[in-house]
Design a protein around this motif. Structure first.
Motif, PDB file in Angstrom:
ATOM      1  N   LEU A  89      -7.380  -5.424  -3.213  1.00  0.00           N
ATOM      2  CA  LEU A  89      -6.792  -5.812  -1.925  1.00  0.00           C
ATOM      3  C   LEU A  89      -6.767  -4.642  -0.959  1.00  0.00           C
ATOM      4  O   LEU A  89      -6.962  -4.816   0.244  1.00  0.00           O
ATOM      5  CB  LEU A  89      -5.378  -6.359  -2.127  1.00  0.00           C
ATOM      6  CG  LEU A  89      -4.697  -6.926  -0.882  1.00  0.00           C
ATOM      7  CD1 LEU A  89      -5.530  -8.063  -0.290  1.00  0.00           C
ATOM      8  CD2 LEU A  89      -3.292  -7.425  -1.206  1.00  0.00           C
ATOM      9  N   VAL A  90      -6.545  -3.432  -1.491  1.00  0.00           N
ATOM     10  CA  VAL A  90      -6.568  -2.243  -0.635  1.00  0.00           C
ATOM     11  C   VAL A  90      -7.957  -2.067  -0.040  1.00  0.00           C
ATOM     12  O   VAL A  90      -8.110  -1.773   1.155  1.00  0.00           O
ATOM     13  CB  VAL A  90      -6.159  -0.983  -1.434  1.00  0.00           C
ATOM     14  CG1 VAL A  90      -6.342   0.278  -0.592  1.00  0.00           C
ATOM     15  CG2 VAL A  90      -4.714  -1.104  -1.903  1.00  0.00           C
ATOM     16  N   ARG A  91      -9.000  -2.282  -0.862  1.00  0.00           N
ATOM     17  CA  ARG A  91     -10.360  -2.109  -0.369  1.00  0.00           C
ATOM     18  C   ARG A  91     -10.742  -3.191   0.633  1.00  0.00           C
ATOM     19  O   ARG A  91     -11.607  -2.979   1.482  1.00  0.00           O
ATOM     20  CB  ARG A  91     -11.338  -2.118  -1.544  1.00  0.00           C
ATOM     21  CG  ARG A  91     -11.149  -0.966  -2.502  1.00  0.00           C
ATOM     22  CD  ARG A  91     -12.308  -0.841  -3.473  1.00  0.00           C
ATOM     23  NE  ARG A  91     -12.393  -1.962  -4.379  1.00  0.00           N
ATOM     24  CZ  ARG A  91     -11.724  -2.063  -5.522  1.00  0.00           C
ATOM     25  NH1 ARG A  91     -10.887  -1.090  -5.872  1.00  0.00           N
ATOM     26  NH2 ARG A  91     -11.863  -3.106  -6.306  1.00  0.00           N
ATOM     27  N   LEU A  92     -10.111  -4.358   0.519  1.00  0.00           N
ATOM     28  CA  LEU A  92     -10.451  -5.464   1.415  1.00  0.00           C
ATOM     29  C   LEU A  92      -9.483  -5.590   2.594  1.00  0.00           C
ATOM     30  O   LEU A  92      -9.640  -6.497   3.412  1.00  0.00           O
ATOM     31  CB  LEU A  92     -10.438  -6.783   0.623  1.00  0.00           C
ATOM     32  CG  LEU A  92     -11.465  -6.911  -0.496  1.00  0.00           C
ATOM     33  CD1 LEU A  92     -11.222  -8.195  -1.288  1.00  0.00           C
ATOM     34  CD2 LEU A  92     -12.878  -6.895   0.056  1.00  0.00           C
ATOM     35  N   ARG A  93      -8.484  -4.694   2.689  1.00  0.00           N
ATOM     36  CA  ARG A  93      -7.459  -4.843   3.713  1.00  0.00           C
ATOM     37  C   ARG A  93      -8.032  -4.762   5.121  1.00  0.00           C
ATOM     38  O   ARG A  93      -7.467  -5.347   6.056  1.00  0.00           O
ATOM     39  CB  ARG A  93      -6.366  -3.791   3.536  1.00  0.00           C
ATOM     40  CG  ARG A  93      -6.805  -2.362   3.831  1.00  0.00           C
ATOM     41  CD  ARG A  93      -5.689  -1.368   3.550  1.00  0.00           C
ATOM     42  NE  ARG A  93      -4.521  -1.637   4.349  1.00  0.00           N
ATOM     43  CZ  ARG A  93      -4.369  -1.213   5.606  1.00  0.00           C
ATOM     44  NH1 ARG A  93      -5.342  -0.542   6.194  1.00  0.00           N
ATOM     45  NH2 ARG A  93      -3.275  -1.465   6.264  1.00  0.00           N
TER      46      ARG A  93
END
Length: 395
Positions: A89-93
């Protein structure tokens, strides 16, 4: 004398003729007789064709020497290795932030004013309601924010932003268990039912969940129990083939419960970790849906209890999606939500509304159309993306 000459001449002539006849007969006897074709008697009134000699037999040409070709090697399908889900999720935020930044900018523009008067607080409320947070939840969030701002005497933009992020994160209840119950136990695999209306991306999300499980080290069997939608089983088979997951399917229009039963049996026989079952999602007849899903669950539970029931919701449907969710809550014991298409809407507050209205955690969020764009839900990371602020874990 003359009387003797004439008889003598006649005698010589007779002898000569006799010799000639004798010579001819002897010649005929020396030639062997030729075989004649058998005669066919014609029926009365029938004309027979003249007999022809048989044609000489033709010599057939020798057959060509066959060319032996080696069979072409069929390449084995490449099994993909999904990226790990930790920190996904951090990478896709950034995708989420791009679709939500209008909401974040609007809120921050209000919060950055020198004085937060009644008009400013009303604008904050309106922004949250527009983002599908819900009227009741918005009232509670704004009331807490106003109280903390008054007590702390906070006036800087960064301070008010921090307070808002804290209140939104608290509204998402970060203490909820958002883990997928996908580990085997009691000598059998975990069973996850995937439910939701057709059109919400249910089968696609089911395939992506399989990738999430494989990425986290689970072996998976997929059950294509949505037998009423054309090509649903083919679609699921494509997703399963990419990660090497076995797909159990039945005839189109067949009994979904039978497919689900066979899928769990296959999982038990092969010793996999998780059995993921895609179900039908027709809402035209709620009674029929309840009967169908109830039967699937009862038949599956002949092997053991269902460990997880995931409800797939389309984030773009907003509050209407909550009405759909209530139907499934009545049908089966929903334990978690996967919220899809969250990247295509500026109404990310639907996550808060779902949890408050349904009382169940959002466990997964879909942030794109890519195969690995389904991420475990993390409230703090989500809120930072919603407000367009940095998160300490962002990379």
């Amino acid at each position: 004398m003359e009387n003797l000459v004439i008889p003598l001449v006649v005698l010589i002539v007779v002898i000569g003729i006799a010799l000639a006849v004798f010579a001819v007969r002897r010649t005929r006897r020396s030639v062997p007789p030729q075989p004649s074709a058998p005669s066919v008697e014609a029926a009365p009134g029938e004309v027979t064709a003249p007999t022809k000699a048989p044609a000489p037999a033709e010599v057939a040409p020798a057959p060509p020497t066959p060319v032996i070709r080696e069979p072409e090697a069929v390449p084995e399908p490449q099994v993909e290795v999904p990226e790990p889900t930790a920190g996904r999720l951090v990478r896709l935020r950034s995708r989420l932030a791009r679709s939500q930044n209008a909401f974040g900018r609007g809120l921050l523009a209000v919060l950055s004013r020198d004085r937060l008067d009644e008009d400013a607080w009303e604008e904050i409320e309106e922004s949250l309601i527009t983002a599908d947070v819900g009227v009741e939840a918005t009232g509670q969030i704004v009331a807490k924010l106003r109280e903390r701002t008054r007590i702390l005497g906070t006036r800087t933009v960064s301070d008010v932003k921090t307070l808002l992020a804290e209140e939104l994160t608290e509204a998402l209840d970060p203490k909820l268990d958002r883990s997928l119950k996908a580990s085997p136990h009691d000598g059998r695999p975990a069973v996850i039912l995937v439910v939701g209306v057709n059109g919400a991306g249910k089968t696609t999300t089911c395939g992506k969940i399989a990738r999430v499980l494989v990425a986290d080290g689970h072996s998976v069997v997929l059950g294509a129990a949505d037998t009423f939608r054309a090509a649903a089983a083919d679609q699921l088979a494509t997703w399963g083939g990419r990660v090497g997951a076995t797909v159990v399917r039945g005839p189109e229009g067949g009994d979904p419960a039978a497919v689900a039963f066979d899928a769990v049996k296959q999982g038990i026989d092969t010793g996999v970790d998780t059995v993921l079952i895609d179900t039908a999602g027709r809402l035209q007849n709620k009674i029929g849906l309840m009967d169908e899903l109830g039967k699937v669950k009862r038949v599956v539970e002949k092997h053991g209890p269902v460990d997880e029931t995931l409800l797939i919701l389309d984030a773009t449907t907003g509050q209407n999606g909550l009405e759909q969710a209530r139907v499934f809550m009545e049908v089966c014991d929903v334990s978690g939500v996967a919220l899809t298409k969250l990247d295509g809407t500026a109404k990310g507050g639907i996550v808060i509304a779902v949890q408050r209205k349904l009382g169940i955690p959002v466990k997964l969020v879909g942030l794109g159309e890519g195969p690995d764009d389904l991420a475990p839900f993390e409230p703090a990371v989500f809120v930072s993306a919603l407000l367009g602020t940095e998160h300490p874990d962002a990379v």
